[in-house]
Design a protein around this motif. Sequence first.
Motif, short mmCIF file in Angstrom:
data_model
loop_
_atom_site.label_atom_id
_atom_site.label_comp_id
_atom_site.label_asym_id
_atom_site.label_seq_id
_atom_site.Cartn_x
_atom_site.Cartn_y
_atom_site.Cartn_z
N ARG A 1 0.83 -1.74 0.19
CA ARG A 1 -0.13 -0.16 -0.17
C ARG A 1 0.97 1.28 -0.02
NH1 ARG A 1 -4.66 -1.79 4.13
NH2 ARG A 1 -4.72 -3.68 2.81
N ARG A 2 0.38 2.25 -0.55
CA ARG A 2 0.84 3.45 -0.65
C ARG A 2 1.04 4.10 0.74
NH1 ARG A 2 -3.10 7.86 -1.99
NH2 ARG A 2 -1.74 10.14 -0.55
N THR A 3 1.96 5.74 1.68
CA THR A 3 1.86 5.35 2.52
C THR A 3 1.03 7.38 2.81
OG1 THR A 3 4.20 4.83 2.76
CG2 THR A 3 3.39 6.98 4.45
N TYR B 1 -1.89 8.70 -6.17
CA TYR B 1 -3.21 8.55 -5.41
C TYR B 1 -3.91 7.29 -5.06
CZ TYR B 1 -2.93 13.98 -6.95
OH TYR B 1 -3.07 15.34 -7.01
N MET B 2 -4.74 7.52 -4.41
CA MET B 2 -5.06 6.39 -3.80
C MET B 2 -4.11 5.03 -3.15
SD MET B 2 -8.07 6.72 -5.33
CE MET B 2 -8.58 7.99 -6.36
N HIS B 3 -4.83 3.81 -2.82
CA HIS B 3 -4.01 3.21 -1.64
C HIS B 3 -3.12 2.43 -2.40
CE1 HIS B 3 -6.51 0.19 -3.34
NE2 HIS B 3 -5.84 -0.71 -3.36
N ASP B 4 -2.68 2.61 -3.69
CA ASP B 4 -1.77 1.77 -4.00
C ASP B 4 -1.45 2.63 -4.88
OD1 ASP B 4 -3.99 1.67 -5.55
OD2 ASP B 4 -3.58 -0.74 -5.88
N ASN C 1 -21.13 14.87 -6.87
CA ASN C 1 -21.12 14.26 -5.62
C ASN C 1 -19.92 13.42 -4.73
OD1 ASN C 1 -23.31 12.02 -4.32
ND2 ASN C 1 -22.33 10.19 -5.04
N CYS C 2 -19.37 14.46 -4.82
CA CYS C 2 -17.77 14.10 -4.53
C CYS C 2 -18.07 13.62 -2.90
CB CYS C 2 -16.92 14.56 -4.32
SG CYS C 2 -16.66 15.07 -6.07
N ALA C 3 -19.36 14.08 -2.68
CA ALA C 3 -18.98 14.89 -0.92
C ALA C 3 -20.49 13.87 0.01
CB ALA C 3 -20.24 16.27 -1.15
N ALA C 4 -20.56 13.37 -0.80
CA ALA C 4 -21.40 11.96 -0.36
C ALA C 4 -20.67 11.10 0.46
CB ALA C 4 -21.46 11.16 -1.55
N CYS C 5 -18.79 10.98 -0.35
CA CYS C 5 -17.94 10.83 0.62
C CYS C 5 -17.28 11.82 1.33
CB CYS C 5 -17.44 8.69 0.41
SG CYS C 5 -18.81 8.21 -0.79
N HIS C 6 -16.66 12.37 0.48
CA HIS C 6 -15.67 13.47 1.36
C HIS C 6 -16.34 14.30 1.83
CE1 HIS C 6 -12.31 11.85 -1.04
NE2 HIS C 6 -13.44 11.14 -2.36
N SER C 7 -16.80 13.98 2.91
CA SER C 7 -18.06 15.00 3.72
C SER C 7 -16.92 15.75 4.81
CB SER C 7 -19.23 13.93 3.99
OG SER C 7 -18.59 13.56 4.46
N HIS D 1 -12.21 8.74 -13.41
CA HIS D 1 -12.19 7.65 -13.17
C HIS D 1 -13.67 7.50 -12.62
CE1 HIS D 1 -12.18 3.69 -10.02
NE2 HIS D 1 -12.49 5.10 -9.26
N TYR D 2 -13.99 9.36 -11.53
CA TYR D 2 -14.68 9.13 -11.35
C TYR D 2 -15.92 9.73 -12.43
CZ TYR D 2 -13.50 9.23 -6.68
OH TYR D 2 -12.91 8.80 -5.31
N VAL D 3 -15.78 10.07 -13.30
CA VAL D 3 -16.49 10.41 -14.19
C VAL D 3 -16.78 8.69 -15.09
CG1 VAL D 3 -16.67 11.70 -16.88
CG2 VAL D 3 -15.35 12.81 -14.93
C1 HEC Z 1 -18.33 6.18 -2.47
C2 HEC Z 1 -17.17 7.34 -1.98
C3 HEC Z 1 -16.98 8.46 -2.15
C4 HEC Z 1 -16.90 9.46 -3.43
C5 HEC Z 1 -18.88 9.76 -4.19
C6 HEC Z 1 -16.16 9.99 -3.79
N1 HEC Z 1 -14.79 8.97 -3.51
FE1 HEC Z 1 -12.97 9.86 -4.03
N2 HEC Z 1 -12.49 8.99 -2.09
C7 HEC Z 1 -13.33 8.07 -1.91
C8 HEC Z 1 -12.54 6.05 -1.73
C9 HEC Z 1 -12.98 5.52 -0.71
C10 HEC Z 1 -11.19 6.89 -1.76
C11 HEC Z 1 -9.90 6.01 -1.53
C12 HEC Z 1 -9.67 4.61 -2.27
C13 HEC Z 1 -8.97 3.90 -2.29
O1 HEC Z 1 -7.71 3.98 -2.24
O2 HEC Z 1 -9.23 2.06 -2.81
C14 HEC Z 1 -11.48 7.88 -2.55
C15 HEC Z 1 -10.10 8.89 -2.92
C16 HEC Z 1 -10.16 10.03 -3.47
C17 HEC Z 1 -8.50 11.06 -4.06
C18 HEC Z 1 -7.33 10.57 -3.68
C19 HEC Z 1 -6.57 10.60 -2.44
C20 HEC Z 1 -5.64 10.44 -2.41
O3 HEC Z 1 -4.79 10.92 -1.28
O4 HEC Z 1 -4.84 9.04 -2.83
C21 HEC Z 1 -9.11 12.01 -3.84
C22 HEC Z 1 -8.37 12.82 -4.91
C23 HEC Z 1 -10.71 12.18 -4.41
N3 HEC Z 1 -11.30 10.30 -3.65
C24 HEC Z 1 -11.60 12.96 -5.00
C25 HEC Z 1 -12.65 12.63 -5.46
C26 HEC Z 1 -13.19 13.16 -6.12
C27 HEC Z 1 -13.41 15.18 -6.78
C28 HEC Z 1 -14.65 13.20 -6.30
C29 HEC Z 1 -16.58 13.49 -6.74
C30 HEC Z 1 -15.71 13.52 -8.43
C31 HEC Z 1 -14.63 12.06 -4.96
N4 HEC Z 1 -13.53 11.40 -4.85
C32 HEC Z 1 -15.88 11.28 -4.99
C33 HEC Z 1 -14.39 7.92 -2.04
C34 HEC Z 1 -15.64 8.55 -2.47
#
Ligand code: HEC
Length: 353
Positions: free
Chosen positions: A115-117, A290-293, A233-239, A305-307
């Motif tokens: 995994r990533r630090t 970015y991401m866990h790995d 919809n980002c704030a659904a999780c990044h709240s 990715h989100y698009v």
């Molecule tokens: C369903 C919940 C969810 C939604 C919706 C979501 N995210 Fe995330 N986001 C996560 C999770 C969980 C991870 C980590 C995933 C992983 O590493 O496996 C992540 C990772 C990220 C990262 C990487 C951060 C890092 O330090 O690696 C960014 C940037 C990010 N999201 C931005 C966004 C943006 C912008 C949106 C909207 C377009 C968004 N997220 C929507 C849950 C969400």
Amino acid sequence: MRPILPIPVLLAWAVLLCGGTYVVTARSDAATATDGPSQQDITALKERFRRPDGVPHPKANPATPEKVTLGKALFFDPRLSRSGSVSCATCHNPSLGWSDGLTRAVGFGMVLLPRRTPPMRNLAWGSAFQWDGRADSLEAQARMPITAPDEMNMSMDLVVERLKAVPGYAPLFREAFGDEEPISARNVTAALAAFQRTLVSGKAPFDRWIEGEEAALGADARRGFALFTGKANCAACHSGWRFTDDSFHDIGLKAGDDLGRGKFAPPSVTAMRYAFKTPSLRDLRMQGPYMHDGQLGSLDAVIEHYVEGGERRPSLSFEMKPVALSTQERRDLTAFLESLAADPAALTLPHLP
Ligand code: HEC
Ligand code: HEC
């Protein structure tokens, strides 16, 4: 009238009361605005992202300046590793946002870890640590890298023995803990945790905007905030002000054999397969990875990715849906994410005894 607690939190409680020992979802109140929020909506939304004052420290491990000073020295001390060459700060490097800039961490014997630090900030408010949340406190977490054979490869007994052999540590531990026998495994992890709780994000342009300084955010970042809390919809999780719900989701990334949170949930709980902790978006290193790995190398790749909405599989979060974003909207979203970064605070390196 709004319920005292958001529905998802109540649901999570219900799961816990029914005997569950893991958090399925603890999503805090996500924004529900659509494309063009009114000024009233924006004002209400802003309140959800306002930073709190002060830093919470648990009653069981209150912070004192002496304890934090000791914790900082230990964090930077390579004698905590078997080889004597790796400290916490080797991977959690303050000049790289308390991370290492690598896709995946490099551990003992130059082994590539899975995994990533994660960067470290605002952990004082966290409730579960590591990408899969397997540590429930910073005190518990601190043992893990020290004793993991592929990280610092030590035993806590050996750490204590080594620190006792350094004359300069005895007074530091005594000032911090005042015990009869102050150099102990428990006090090492307590001091490390107390120090880490002091790592708090600085005030970013976004915070100044929340506090009423309209000009702190450009029109692009403001449009980005509306997208973040609305259509995208980002704030659904990044709240909330840390931009994380402290929960675990599968966002449909390329999956290997790392099940993430799924390793701790019964196989019937599909949603936890490939689920990882929602990372904070404050002080993102704009250049990634970015991401866990570290599988996504740029912010453009993250937005793409989100698009696309992630790989459709049974565990994919129901909050993940493809969303069409124009080139301008992608730029706006990026400008918003950039507005969450504060200038890094100057850091004085500790004097190691
Ligand atoms: C369903 C919940 C969810 C939604 C919706 C979501 N995210 Fe995330 N986001 C996560 C999770 C969980 C991870 C980590 C995933 C992983 O590493 O496996 C992540 C990772 C990220 C990262 C990487 C951060 C890092 O330090 O690696 C960014 C940037 C990010 N999201 C931005 C966004 C943006 C912008 C949106 C909207 C377009 C968004 N997220 C929507 C849950 C969400
Ligand atoms: C070899 C590199 C390396 C070293 C050395 C290291 N870490 Fe980490 N750290 C990581 C990685 C990788 C993770 C993610 C592990 C996981 O999720 O399984 C992590 C996770 C963490 C987390 C969880 C953060 C979060 O957001 O949940 C904390 C806290 C932490 N480390 C503190 C420390 C402390 C304290 C030390 C020294 C005692 C230390 N680390 C040493 C690489 C390292």
